[in-house]
Design a protein around this motif. Structure first.
Motif, PDB file in Angstrom:
ATOM      1  N   TRP A   1      -2.211  -9.953   2.796  1.00 18.87           N
ATOM      2  CA  TRP A   1      -2.354  -8.603   3.326  1.00 18.87           C
ATOM      3  C   TRP A   1      -1.135  -7.766   2.993  1.00 18.87           C
ATOM      4  O   TRP A   1      -0.010  -8.265   2.934  1.00 18.87           O
ATOM      5  CB  TRP A   1      -2.492  -8.644   4.857  1.00 18.87           C
TER       6      TRP A   1
ATOM      7  N   TYR B   1      -5.419  -1.076   5.141  1.00 19.01           N
ATOM      8  CA  TYR B   1      -4.791  -2.264   4.579  1.00 19.01           C
ATOM      9  C   TYR B   1      -5.569  -2.731   3.358  1.00 19.01           C
ATOM     10  O   TYR B   1      -6.803  -2.666   3.340  1.00 19.01           O
ATOM     11  CB  TYR B   1      -4.809  -3.413   5.586  1.00 19.01           C
TER      12      TYR B   1
ATOM     13  N   GLN C   1       1.141  -4.207   4.182  1.00 20.68           N
ATOM     14  CA  GLN C   1       1.701  -3.792   5.459  1.00 20.68           C
ATOM     15  C   GLN C   1       0.930  -2.637   6.094  1.00 20.68           C
ATOM     16  O   GLN C   1       1.123  -2.323   7.260  1.00 20.68           O
ATOM     17  CB  GLN C   1       3.175  -3.392   5.284  1.00 20.68           C
ATOM     18  N   GLY C   2       0.061  -1.992   5.315  1.00 22.96           N
ATOM     19  CA  GLY C   2      -0.751  -0.902   5.825  1.00 22.96           C
ATOM     20  C   GLY C   2      -0.149   0.466   5.546  1.00 22.96           C
ATOM     21  O   GLY C   2       1.066   0.615   5.398  1.00 22.96           O
TER      22      GLY C   2
ATOM     23  N   GLU D   1       0.831  -1.202   0.000  1.00 28.67           N
ATOM     24  CA  GLU D   1       0.000   0.000   0.000  1.00 28.67           C
ATOM     25  C   GLU D   1       0.864   1.251   0.000  1.00 28.67           C
ATOM     26  O   GLU D   1       2.004   1.237   0.490  1.00 28.67           O
ATOM     27  CB  GLU D   1      -0.910   0.062   1.247  1.00 28.67           C
TER      28      GLU D   1
ATOM     29  N   CYS E   1      -2.759   0.143  -3.903  1.00 29.54           N
ATOM     30  CA  CYS E   1      -2.372  -1.202  -3.463  1.00 29.54           C
ATOM     31  C   CYS E   1      -1.797  -1.914  -4.676  1.00 29.54           C
ATOM     32  O   CYS E   1      -2.542  -2.320  -5.573  1.00 29.54           O
ATOM     33  CB  CYS E   1      -3.569  -1.940  -2.897  1.00 29.54           C
TER      34      CYS E   1
END
Length: 121
Positions: free
Chosen positions: A111, A93, A113-114, A4, A20
């Motif tokens: 996912w 995320y 890492q945010g 992201e 993303c």
């Protein structure tokens, strides 16, 4: 892998666009969702796009203000955030899994890492 970017500080009423970037798998074969987690709160789903036909779904608190989109050529999913509110402050995320959309975090296996979004004057 999901990465992201695009978070930062915005004023109330302002806009941000999160990205993303996906690598290692065909983006349009998977459902992609955006989740957010504020300090002391559960991770919550805010937007999701189904694989292939790209049907989109939004959580009630963000409907009409956030828009999820996908660029298959660039293997990137975006979250356009408009009319931001202080309560939108959270780590955001992106996540990928399967075909169908869900706002349940445990349904997603991949996912990023945010990225931090802070909305404050």
């Amino acid at each position: 892998q999901l990465v992201e970017s695009g978070g930062g500080l915005a004023q109330p009423g302002g806009s941000l666009r999160l990205s993303c970037a996906a690598s290692g798998f065909p983006l349009d074969y998977y459902a992609i969702a955006w989740f957010r987690q504020a300090p002391g709160k559960e991770r919550e789903g805010v937007a999701c796009m189904r694989s292939v036909e790209g049907t989109t779904y939004y959580a009630d608190p963000v409907r009409g203000r956030l828009t999820i989109s996908r660029d298959n050529a660039d293997s990137t999913v975006y979250l356009q955030m408009n009319s931001l509110k202080p309560e939108d402050t959270a780590v955001y995320y992106c996540a990928a899994e399967g075909t169908y959309c869900s706002f349940i975090a445990s349904d997603f296996g991949a996912w990023g890492q945010g990225t931090q979004v802070t909305v404050s004057s």
